[in-house]
Scaffold this active site. Structure first.
Site, PDB file in Angstrom:
ATOM      1  N   TYR A  99       0.905  13.764   7.798  1.00 42.84           N
ATOM      2  CA  TYR A  99       1.356  14.058   9.073  1.00 42.84           C
ATOM      3  C   TYR A  99       1.759  15.394   9.380  1.00 42.84           C
ATOM      4  CZ  TYR A  99       1.813   8.932   9.385  1.00 42.84           C
ATOM      5  OH  TYR A  99       1.707   7.636   9.328  1.00 42.84           O
ATOM      6  N   ASN A 123      -1.289   5.409  18.796  1.00 40.91           N
ATOM      7  CA  ASN A 123      -2.684   5.468  19.062  1.00 40.91           C
ATOM      8  C   ASN A 123      -2.953   4.156  19.525  1.00 40.91           C
ATOM      9  OD1 ASN A 123      -5.390   6.057  18.766  1.00 40.91           O
ATOM     10  ND2 ASN A 123      -5.420   5.593  16.652  1.00 40.91           N
ATOM     11  N   CYS A 131      -6.348   6.582  12.816  1.00 39.48           N
ATOM     12  CA  CYS A 131      -5.034   7.105  12.445  1.00 39.48           C
ATOM     13  C   CYS A 131      -4.799   6.426  10.999  1.00 39.48           C
ATOM     14  CB  CYS A 131      -3.977   6.316  13.441  1.00 39.48           C
ATOM     15  SG  CYS A 131      -4.320   4.961  13.757  1.00 39.48           S
ATOM     16  N   HIS A 132      -5.536   5.455  10.684  1.00 44.47           N
ATOM     17  CA  HIS A 132      -5.264   4.868   9.091  1.00 44.47           C
ATOM     18  C   HIS A 132      -5.485   5.970   8.145  1.00 44.47           C
ATOM     19  CE1 HIS A 132      -9.721   4.398  10.115  1.00 44.47           C
ATOM     20  NE2 HIS A 132      -9.961   4.561   8.907  1.00 44.47           N
ATOM     21  N   GLU A 158     -13.436   2.799   3.321  1.00 41.88           N
ATOM     22  CA  GLU A 158     -14.235   4.302   3.368  1.00 41.88           C
ATOM     23  C   GLU A 158     -14.227   4.851   2.020  1.00 41.88           C
ATOM     24  OE1 GLU A 158     -12.105   6.553   6.352  1.00 41.88           O
ATOM     25  OE2 GLU A 158     -12.577   5.040   7.826  1.00 41.88           O
TER      26      GLU A 158
END
Length: 161
Positions: A99, A123, A131-132, A158
């Site tokens: 963040y 979001n 945002c993950h 991912e």
């Protein structure tokens, strides 16, 4: 006059609710039970037509064949939120940022980290605006409007976890 189109798309995260403007621009992507997620309204029109490209790209993403979404979308947030959401677009597939790093990228002070977190939590385009990929300064997986279990699934998909 209908101003919002919607459809549901099956995914490994559960059914995704997609909304679009009359011109086809994606306006939201929500998961079931999402904090602050959209809910279908009576004046919306169910129509898969505007979502063909989004459906194809989401299927390719979940199949491991797509790493960057190329969709037309439109969000409606404050200037600050739009800056934060745009910064999410620059987080590469398979990586994470904090963040604090997002705050620095948009030129916000260290004290603004909490506000950055609030903007990220709001979001409207989960998955496609990643945002993950934002984590706590100590490397912990912090809040996710779609639920931490889904955040873990996306980051595992991912290759981050």
């Amino acid at each position: 006059m209908t101003s919002t189109y919607w459809t549901n798309v099956a995914s490994p995260l559960g059914p995704l609710l997609l909304t679009a403007a009359p011109d086809g621009a994606l306006t939201s992507l929500c998961v079931p039970g999402q904090k602050g997620g959209r809910v279908v309204r009576d004046d919306w029109r169910q129509d898969r037509g505007p979502f063909h490209e989004a459906e194809e790209q989401l299927a390719a993403y979940f199949a491991g064949e797509l790493k960057e979404f190329r969709l037309t979308w439109r969000t409606d947030g404050s200037v600050f939120r739009e800056k934060v959401w745009a910064a999410l677009d620059d987080i590469p597939y398979g990586s994470t940022v904090t963040y604090g790093e997002i705050a620095a990228r948009i030129g916000a002070s260290r004290a603004a980290v909490r506000a950055v977190g609030g903007a990220i939590g709001a979001n409207p385009l989960l998955v496609v605006r990643p945002c993950h990929r934002v984590i706590g300064a100590d490397g912990t997986l912090t809040g996710y409007a779609g639920g931490l279990e889904r955040k873990v699934r996306l980051l595992t998909h991912e290759g981050v976890l």
